[in-house]
Design an enzyme around this catalytic site. Structure first.
Site, PDB file in Angstrom:
ATOM      1  N   HIS A 148       0.853  -1.201   0.000  1.00 38.14           N
ATOM      2  CA  HIS A 148       0.000   0.000   0.000  1.00 38.14           C
ATOM      3  C   HIS A 148       0.878   1.235   0.000  1.00 38.14           C
ATOM      4  O   HIS A 148       2.101   1.133   0.147  1.00 38.14           O
ATOM      5  CB  HIS A 148      -0.910   0.014   1.237  1.00 38.14           C
ATOM      6  CG  HIS A 148      -0.178   0.149   2.537  1.00 38.14           C
ATOM      7  ND1 HIS A 148       0.224  -0.939   3.287  1.00 38.14           N
ATOM      8  CD2 HIS A 148       0.273   1.234   3.226  1.00 38.14           C
ATOM      9  CE1 HIS A 148       0.855  -0.529   4.369  1.00 38.14           C
ATOM     10  NE2 HIS A 148       0.917   0.795   4.352  1.00 38.14           N
ATOM     11  N   HIS A 197      -6.090  -1.802   4.166  1.00 34.88           N
ATOM     12  CA  HIS A 197      -5.975  -0.594   3.340  1.00 34.88           C
ATOM     13  C   HIS A 197      -5.118  -0.875   2.100  1.00 34.88           C
ATOM     14  O   HIS A 197      -4.169  -1.661   2.150  1.00 34.88           O
ATOM     15  CB  HIS A 197      -5.460   0.617   4.113  1.00 34.88           C
ATOM     16  CG  HIS A 197      -4.082   0.482   4.709  1.00 34.88           C
ATOM     17  ND1 HIS A 197      -3.502  -0.703   5.044  1.00 34.88           N
ATOM     18  CD2 HIS A 197      -3.163   1.437   5.016  1.00 34.88           C
ATOM     19  CE1 HIS A 197      -2.301  -0.487   5.541  1.00 34.88           C
ATOM     20  NE2 HIS A 197      -2.071   0.806   5.519  1.00 34.88           N
ATOM     21  N   HIS A 211       4.956   7.309   2.698  1.00 31.41           N
ATOM     22  CA  HIS A 211       5.688   6.040   2.565  1.00 31.41           C
ATOM     23  C   HIS A 211       4.966   5.101   1.618  1.00 31.41           C
ATOM     24  O   HIS A 211       3.783   5.273   1.345  1.00 31.41           O
ATOM     25  CB  HIS A 211       5.836   5.352   3.928  1.00 31.41           C
ATOM     26  CG  HIS A 211       4.542   4.816   4.489  1.00 31.41           C
ATOM     27  ND1 HIS A 211       3.728   5.561   5.312  1.00 31.41           N
ATOM     28  CD2 HIS A 211       3.909   3.620   4.353  1.00 31.41           C
ATOM     29  CE1 HIS A 211       2.669   4.842   5.655  1.00 31.41           C
ATOM     30  NE2 HIS A 211       2.744   3.659   5.080  1.00 31.41           N
ATOM     31  N   HIS A 243       0.228  -0.908  14.905  1.00 35.21           N
ATOM     32  CA  HIS A 243      -0.745   0.140  14.601  1.00 35.21           C
ATOM     33  C   HIS A 243      -2.067  -0.130  15.319  1.00 35.21           C
ATOM     34  O   HIS A 243      -2.519  -1.285  15.380  1.00 35.21           O
ATOM     35  CB  HIS A 243      -1.081   0.140  13.098  1.00 35.21           C
ATOM     36  CG  HIS A 243       0.038   0.597  12.219  1.00 35.21           C
ATOM     37  ND1 HIS A 243       0.644   1.812  12.334  1.00 35.21           N
ATOM     38  CD2 HIS A 243       0.627  -0.006  11.162  1.00 35.21           C
ATOM     39  CE1 HIS A 243       1.561   1.944  11.388  1.00 35.21           C
ATOM     40  NE2 HIS A 243       1.585   0.847  10.680  1.00 35.21           N
ATOM     41  N   TYR A 252       8.929   1.530  10.207  1.00 39.70           N
ATOM     42  CA  TYR A 252       9.155   2.588   9.216  1.00 39.70           C
ATOM     43  C   TYR A 252      10.644   2.890   9.164  1.00 39.70           C
ATOM     44  O   TYR A 252      11.284   3.008  10.226  1.00 39.70           O
ATOM     45  CB  TYR A 252       8.406   3.867   9.593  1.00 39.70           C
ATOM     46  CG  TYR A 252       6.916   3.742   9.453  1.00 39.70           C
ATOM     47  CD1 TYR A 252       6.306   3.902   8.211  1.00 39.70           C
ATOM     48  CD2 TYR A 252       6.121   3.469  10.558  1.00 39.70           C
ATOM     49  CE1 TYR A 252       4.929   3.790   8.082  1.00 39.70           C
ATOM     50  CE2 TYR A 252       4.747   3.351  10.427  1.00 39.70           C
ATOM     51  CZ  TYR A 252       4.163   3.514   9.190  1.00 39.70           C
ATOM     52  OH  TYR A 252       2.813   3.403   9.056  1.00 39.70           O
ATOM     53  N   GLU A 262       8.024   1.167   4.527  1.00 45.84           N
ATOM     54  CA  GLU A 262       7.493   0.446   5.682  1.00 45.84           C
ATOM     55  C   GLU A 262       7.491  -1.037   5.355  1.00 45.84           C
ATOM     56  O   GLU A 262       7.255  -1.413   4.201  1.00 45.84           O
ATOM     57  CB  GLU A 262       6.041   0.905   5.951  1.00 45.84           C
ATOM     58  CG  GLU A 262       5.366   0.181   7.113  1.00 45.84           C
ATOM     59  CD  GLU A 262       3.868   0.495   7.225  1.00 45.84           C
ATOM     60  OE1 GLU A 262       3.266   0.969   6.245  1.00 45.84           O
ATOM     61  OE2 GLU A 262       3.302   0.237   8.299  1.00 45.84           O
TER      62      GLU A 262
HETATM   63 FE   LIG Z   1       1.603   2.067   5.856  1.00 38.85          FE
END
Ligand SMILES: [Fe+2]
Length: 304
Positions: A148, A197, A211, A243, A252, A262
């Site tokens: 992503h 996502h 990122h 997260h 990251y 990431e």
């Molecule tokens: Fe991300």
């Protein structure tokens, strides 16, 4: 859904040789082509010709490519994008190495989006007949695939509207200022697949990259990726961590020229009836880094 996934990221790098050494030796991608000043890479479990393209010219994002399931869908999406008010340009077959015809528009966030349905399939390193679970020869982190990206936008809501109304994405999570200002979006996490996502927008300057992320299978691989980053002296931005948003695990870090990447694993699966999860800005620390409960200044403000 007609848009399937993030197919490629095309990024600028100030030093192509340094970036190439990073992509191949540290991240462990395979370099698959060099042409017209661009270098092309793929992860070991990706079928299409490439998923990362780099070129000279500073830092940041040149464009993002999302793969659509059929050529007919491209025609339908072209009309829908124009109806939303964004000009569309057709990109001829071959203008992108190893990709078919595409359509291109500039998002309200000023990022360039391309949609395409066809790509040369060079296959994965384990193949499709009686495959091993992972290739015997692996270098560096060796993520399975590109996952992503997260970009910034002055107006998160308009970009989220475009992705949901026009491209058929759904919103898995959002950050709002507070419950009295539900209409205002500080961040939107959007999916077109079963992942948590496929793209995210966070409030910030238009046209900037925060990122792009690569998928790893589990938390142990995230920790191992951290070891490899440490061994190679790469600068860590944050992590390993968890997260709140997506529930994924993460590190990251910065490539040698300064673009942020990431490694990401886990997170829940989404379905068409997935309700949007809401975070309020007072909880943003836990939303981004659930265990640490705060976000460092560089993570919030450093963009390329
Ligand atoms: Fe991300």
């Amino acid at each position: 859904m007609s848009v399937m996934r993030l197919g490629f990221v095309q990024a600028r790098e100030t030093d192509l040789d340094k970036a190439t050494a990073y992509y191949t030796n540290v991240l462990g991608l395979q370099e698959v082509a060099r042409q017209d000043g661009k270098r092309y890479f793929k992860c070991w479990d990706e079928y299409d010709h490439h998923s990362v393209v780099i070129e000279n010219g500073g830092l940041g994002l040149v464009k993002m490519g999302y793969k659509v399931d059929t050529q007919d869908e491209l025609g339908r999406l072209e009309k829908a994008i124009e109806a939303f008010g964004l000009p569309v340009r057709r990109v001829a077959r071959g203008e992108n190495l190893a990709l078919g015809q595409a359509i291109r528009c500039t998002l309200p966030s000023e990022h360039v989006l391309e949609l395409y349905a066809e790509a040369e399939q060079s296959g994965t390193q384990v193949g499709t007949l009686n495959p091993d679970p992972w290739p015997a020869e692996q270098a560096g982190i060796s993520p399975q695939r590109l996952d992503h990206l997260l970009v910034t936008a002055e107006d998160v809501k308009t970009n989220a509207d475009f992705f949901t109304r026009v491209l058929g994405f759904r919103m898995s999570e959002r950050i709002i200022p507070d419950l009295k200002n539900e209409g205002e979006l500080l961040a939107a996490f959007l999916f077109c697949s079963n992942k948590a996502h496929d793209i995210a927008f966070v409030k910030g300057p238009n046209g900037k990259l925060h990122h792009y992320a690569f998928w790893l299978d589990n938390w142990n691989e995230i920790l191992r990726a951290g070891d490899i980053l440490g061994r190679n002296g790469l600068k860590i931005d944050f992590g390993p961590a968890r997260h709140g948003i997506t529930r994924g695990t993460t590190i990251y870090f910065f490539g040698p020229n300064g673009n942020r990447n990431e490694v990401f694993s886990g997170g829940y699966m989404t379905y068409a009836d997935f309700p949007c999860i809401t975070w309020t800005a007072d909880q943003i620390g836990r939303a981004i880094f659930y265990i640490h409960q705060e976000v460092n200044e560089r993570f919030s403000n450093y963009l390329t």
